[in-house]
Design a protein around this motif. Structure first.
Motif, mmCIF file in Angstrom:
data_model
loop_
_atom_site.group_PDB
_atom_site.id
_atom_site.type_symbol
_atom_site.label_atom_id
_atom_site.label_comp_id
_atom_site.label_asym_id
_atom_site.label_seq_id
_atom_site.Cartn_x
_atom_site.Cartn_y
_atom_site.Cartn_z
ATOM 1 N N PHE A 232 0.990 -1.557 0.087
ATOM 2 C CA PHE A 232 -0.100 -0.206 0.055
ATOM 3 C C PHE A 232 0.828 1.226 -0.173
ATOM 4 O O PHE A 232 0.298 2.437 -0.225
ATOM 5 N N VAL A 233 2.396 1.133 0.426
ATOM 6 C CA VAL A 233 3.184 2.542 0.691
ATOM 7 C C VAL A 233 3.837 2.179 -0.570
ATOM 8 O O VAL A 233 4.730 1.485 -0.796
ATOM 9 N N VAL A 234 4.619 3.680 -1.039
ATOM 10 C CA VAL A 234 6.205 3.232 -1.743
ATOM 11 C C VAL A 234 6.501 4.063 -1.717
ATOM 12 O O VAL A 234 5.866 5.685 -1.488
ATOM 13 N N VAL A 235 7.860 4.808 -1.876
ATOM 14 C CA VAL A 235 8.679 6.212 -1.855
ATOM 15 C C VAL A 235 9.411 6.532 -3.722
ATOM 16 O O VAL A 235 9.809 5.031 -4.460
ATOM 17 N N LEU A 236 8.694 7.561 -3.867
ATOM 18 C CA LEU A 236 8.477 7.708 -5.365
ATOM 19 C C LEU A 236 10.007 8.957 -5.717
ATOM 20 O O LEU A 236 9.627 9.534 -4.801
ATOM 21 N N PRO A 237 10.353 9.384 -6.111
ATOM 22 C CA PRO A 237 11.340 9.854 -6.413
ATOM 23 C C PRO A 237 10.622 11.191 -6.338
ATOM 24 O O PRO A 237 11.253 12.516 -5.736
ATOM 25 N N ARG A 238 9.605 11.828 -6.650
ATOM 26 C CA ARG A 238 8.562 13.229 -6.004
ATOM 27 C C ARG A 238 7.438 12.749 -5.745
ATOM 28 O O ARG A 238 7.047 11.347 -6.208
ATOM 29 N N THR A 239 6.519 13.734 -6.123
ATOM 30 C CA THR A 239 4.886 13.606 -5.510
ATOM 31 C C THR A 239 4.918 13.557 -6.939
ATOM 32 O O THR A 239 4.496 13.664 -7.962
ATOM 33 N N THR A 240 3.452 12.637 -6.254
ATOM 34 C CA THR A 240 2.611 11.676 -7.163
ATOM 35 C C THR A 240 1.578 11.898 -7.208
ATOM 36 O O THR A 240 1.147 12.372 -5.907
ATOM 37 N N THR A 241 0.664 11.723 -7.973
ATOM 38 C CA THR A 241 -0.895 11.779 -7.651
ATOM 39 C C THR A 241 -1.254 9.871 -8.466
ATOM 40 O O THR A 241 -0.706 9.225 -8.614
ATOM 41 N N LEU A 242 -2.498 9.922 -7.041
ATOM 42 C CA LEU A 242 -3.291 8.753 -7.322
ATOM 43 C C LEU A 242 -3.818 7.932 -8.509
ATOM 44 O O LEU A 242 -4.845 9.004 -8.402
ATOM 45 N N ASN A 243 -3.636 7.408 -9.151
ATOM 46 C CA ASN A 243 -3.988 5.980 -9.998
ATOM 47 C C ASN A 243 -5.483 5.824 -9.302
ATOM 48 O O ASN A 243 -5.385 4.591 -9.216
ATOM 49 N N VAL A 244 -6.768 6.644 -9.939
ATOM 50 C CA VAL A 244 -7.922 5.449 -9.467
ATOM 51 C C VAL A 244 -8.417 4.461 -9.708
ATOM 52 O O VAL A 244 -8.985 3.608 -9.886
ATOM 53 N N ASN A 245 -7.707 4.059 -11.725
ATOM 54 C CA ASN A 245 -8.257 3.171 -12.458
ATOM 55 C C ASN A 245 -7.548 1.994 -11.422
ATOM 56 O O ASN A 245 -7.674 0.643 -11.713
ATOM 57 N N THR A 246 -6.364 2.263 -10.563
ATOM 58 C CA THR A 246 -5.331 0.769 -9.914
ATOM 59 C C THR A 246 -5.328 1.019 -8.667
ATOM 60 O O THR A 246 -4.878 0.122 -8.069
#
Length: 339
Positions: A232-246
């Motif tokens: 349920f959690v990830v660390v990405l290089p920058r801020t992102t938005t949530l994909n409601v399809n997945t």
């Protein structure tokens, strides 16, 4: 009484036995060293072959994502990239120098998952400034997973302290002028050099968060909690938005304040029948719950994907994870981790 001839014969026999034992020992030692060297070379070859299989697997994943990015800007779980690869045997030339009549023991399995279907921990802070809205969302996610919600603020503080803070020049020129026109203050500061040197201690810069395991540096988190959080959690290089399809129901209800777990489950059931074409389509299907959803709070398109897999090469195994960034039809590997 033994004669000198018989004594010499006995000594010769003992000497011969000793020499034979010594020769056998030397030969056995040589054979053992040769076997160790052969096994070492074989292991090196297997490692090199696994690296090449890994490189091929990632190139294959990048090709799938690149071709998918050429189409419409919608990512969902019915696309080709979301299809898991079952354990598949590879051609014999990839494995080792076996005869053509022998079966290959090289295989590859894996999957591509949407990294933006999870809560991005780097959303908790930007340029060293904590994001209260993201902290509340992380609190809800911890609550959905029946974990301590008070740890959300601690995690945000740790992430903020690991980021580089933006420095801005003073916007009040009067303050600068006033300081310069006060010779007493200037003289007092300069007259005590020891105090100046002791007060100018550089701030500690913590290492940036790059993976979920970095949460172990935050007091209160443990390995069992991270096991529950990994999906349920990830660390990405920058801020992102949530994909409601997945996104899962737990993450949807956490990141969108107006959704309960039952509402999020209904959204998942709806998208299983037909994916959301855009954010307007998403809001129109649930107008009573998503009327106030801002455009930047969610999306139907993904830029970051996680490729995970397992390579089996004879008796050797390699598990791996990789983060791939896709920008239109261009893909780039951010990191590769061997597990």
């Amino acid at each position: 009484m033994k004669t000198p001839h018989r004594q010499q014969a006995g000594v010769a026999v003992v000497t011969a036995l000793l020499l034979t034992t010594l020769a056998i020992t030397i030969v056995a030692s040589l054979f053992w060293q040769q076997q160790v060297q052969v096994r070492s070379i074989e292991n090196q070859r297997l490692q090199l072959q696994k690296k090449w299989v890994l490189r091929g697997a990632l190139d294959w994943a990048r090709l799938i994502l690149r071709e998918d990015g050429r189409g419409r800007k919608v990512d969902h779980l019915k696309e080709a990239w979301a299809t898991n690869l079952a354990e598949t045997r590879l051609d014999e030339y990839v494995e080792n120098g076996r005869a053509d009549s022998e079966s290959s023991e090289a295989s590859l399995s894996g999957q591509i998952s949407d990294a933006q279907s999870r809560f991005n921990l780097n959303n908790l802070a930007t340029d060293g400034v904590m994001n209260p809205k993201a902290i509340i969302a992380f609190q809800r996610l911890l609550g959905n997973l029946r974990l301590d919600t008070s740890l959300a603020a601690a995690a945000a503080e740790a992430i903020a302290s690991s980021q580089t803070k933006k420095t801005t020049a003073s916007s009040n020129p009067a303050t600068t002028t006033g300081a310069a026109s006060n010779p007493t203050v200037t003289t007092g500061t300069a007259s005590n050099p020891s105090q100046t040197s002791s007060d100018s201690v550089p701030a500690v810069q913590f290492l940036r968060f790059t993976q979920i395991d970095d949460l172990l540096s935050v007091a209160g988190f443990n390995a069992d909690m991270l096991t529950k959080l990994r999906d349920f959690v990830v660390v990405l290089p920058r801020t992102t938005t949530l994909n409601v399809n997945t996104a899962s129901a737990e993450v949807l209800s956490a990141c969108i304040a107006t959704l309960s777990m039952s509402d999020a489950a209904a959204i998942v059931a709806s998208r299983d029948r037909a994916e959301f074409l855009d954010l307007s389509d998403f809001k129109q299907r649930f107008p009573d719950k998503l009327a106030n959803l801002a455009d930047g709070e969610a999306s139907v398109f993904t830029e970051f994907f996680i490729v995970s897999g397992k390579i089996r090469l004879g008796r050797s195994f390699l598990n791996f994870n990789s983060l791939i960034e896709r920008n239109d039809a261009v893909t780039k590997i951010i990191w590769i981790r061997e597990l």
